[in-house]
Design an enzyme around this catalytic site. Sequence first.
Site, short mmCIF file in Angstrom:
data_model
loop_
_atom_site.label_atom_id
_atom_site.label_comp_id
_atom_site.label_asym_id
_atom_site.label_seq_id
_atom_site.Cartn_x
_atom_site.Cartn_y
_atom_site.Cartn_z
CG ASP A 138 86.00 52.90 19.71
OD1 ASP A 138 87.11 52.68 20.24
OD2 ASP A 138 85.41 53.99 19.79
CG HIS A 153 90.17 48.67 20.49
ND1 HIS A 153 89.37 49.79 20.57
CD2 HIS A 153 89.40 47.63 20.90
CE1 HIS A 153 88.17 49.43 21.01
NE2 HIS A 153 88.17 48.13 21.20
#
Length: 526
Positions: A375, A371
């Site tokens: 995203d 992450h």
Amino acid sequence: MAVKVLMPKLGLTMKKGKIAKWLKKEGEEVTKGEDLVEIITEKITNVMEAPANGILYKILAEKGKNVPIIVPIAVIADSGEDEKEIQPVVEEAQAELVGSEVEETKKVDKQPVQKEVQPVRLDNERKISPRAARLAEEKEIDIDYIDGTGPNGRVTEKDVKNYVEELEKQPEEIPFEGMRGIIAERMSESSRNSARVTIMQEVDFTNLQDLREQLNNTFQEQGNDKVSYTDLLAVVVAKALKEHPIMNSRVSADKIEIFDSVNLGIAVALDDGLIVPVVHQAHRMSLIHISEKIKSVAERARSGELDSEELQGGTFTITNLGMFGAEGFTPIINPPETAILGIGTIVEKPVLKEGTLERRPRMTLSLSIDHRAVDGAPAARFLSRVRELLENPHPLFRMEEPNISRPLAAGGGKDPHKLMQDFVGGIEWLSEEAPDMAVGFNSLMAPAFAEGELSTKDKELIAIALSVYIKCEYCISHHVHNAIAAGAEADEVLEASGVAIAFGGGPAMAYTVTLVKECIKAFSAD
């Protein structure tokens, strides 16, 4: 002049290597560039060349020893060089090697003290042989903890000895070294440094199964090997990565590197670990080429014959646990890559498709992302694109697209005609094996369905409602057949079945929209 032979850094992630075999003995002449020692690192064996001409004066690290990189493992001296000049170099090299071992020892975590768990004691009296009793007393063992194998559960001397051996048995130790050590280090690094998130999506594999069958039939006619689902997935993933370049990247503490070339890592399970050979330039390969490449690296991975270059440069990894029955899992990212795709097993499930309940092969894809670099939304879009390509793969491979329908009958996919045949055949069998029972059944049923105030058709429609309510597959097929033969229309059959739904709820509805529907279709066409 004496020269130290250092443990080389043979890969970006290499921290230490294991001496597999010295190819020269102490005192033998060596030539610069000549094979000197075999070193195990990054799950493969590399051959290190001699860094200088001379004599292998001293081997510091023997076979089987793990040594950190840039630490001396041997000393090469010039032929005829004075030992007084050589000895300081040897002593310095030995000190560096010992110093590295001290540092490694400091890194070992202190092991927690294990508390012994006492089992629940049984207070009932136990039978025990005299010899077993003496041995138990000598070893200070409570016999309530021992399973007796003698008559009526009597504890024998052998039972006590086996129990003592079990208590004294030491746990098997598998050191974190070689391949296991590298796996432990890489997995810990991934868990420690990445912000891992896993997204899962289920994929309909119906069309991909058909495509694979078409392709393999064609390839076999051409003399080529069959392709696997992993091969097809590799082609699909390579295409999706080119369309979603952020997924084809590597991440470090201060930057993200997005690559134009798709270098696919293919996880290969070994008897003692895991290895991830890399298929470079996968996006440029045809299906046959990528299939041959995957088979080649997998075979050479299992035999330990991979080149170090084939373990480096990956930009995305595919790992398949479907062959072991895993449906979904959370794969660990192979650092410094940004993502990894996990492939689950294929499971047939009921799916409502255009108003029809069908049997469909389904597979779960598990995408783990870092992450820090990617995203959730772009990762989900990438996974959706992979799903789209897998569910509609024929255009990508220029094959004819089929129209596949697999209706799910409540009777486990049984054919209405087959159910009828089984029922009639069963009655005939009963007439031979138990004629009294068959006669009794027929004498009961014949008057019930004879013409009277109610027509045979009306009675068969009533029987349909009862059959659906009690969920008797053979009764459903039999009475739908008879009702249609007596002149009933499809709407009348469904209306009768609807009565059962009012009383039987969901199960009756399931049989109505599956088996009743299929019986109407089958027997109306007769």
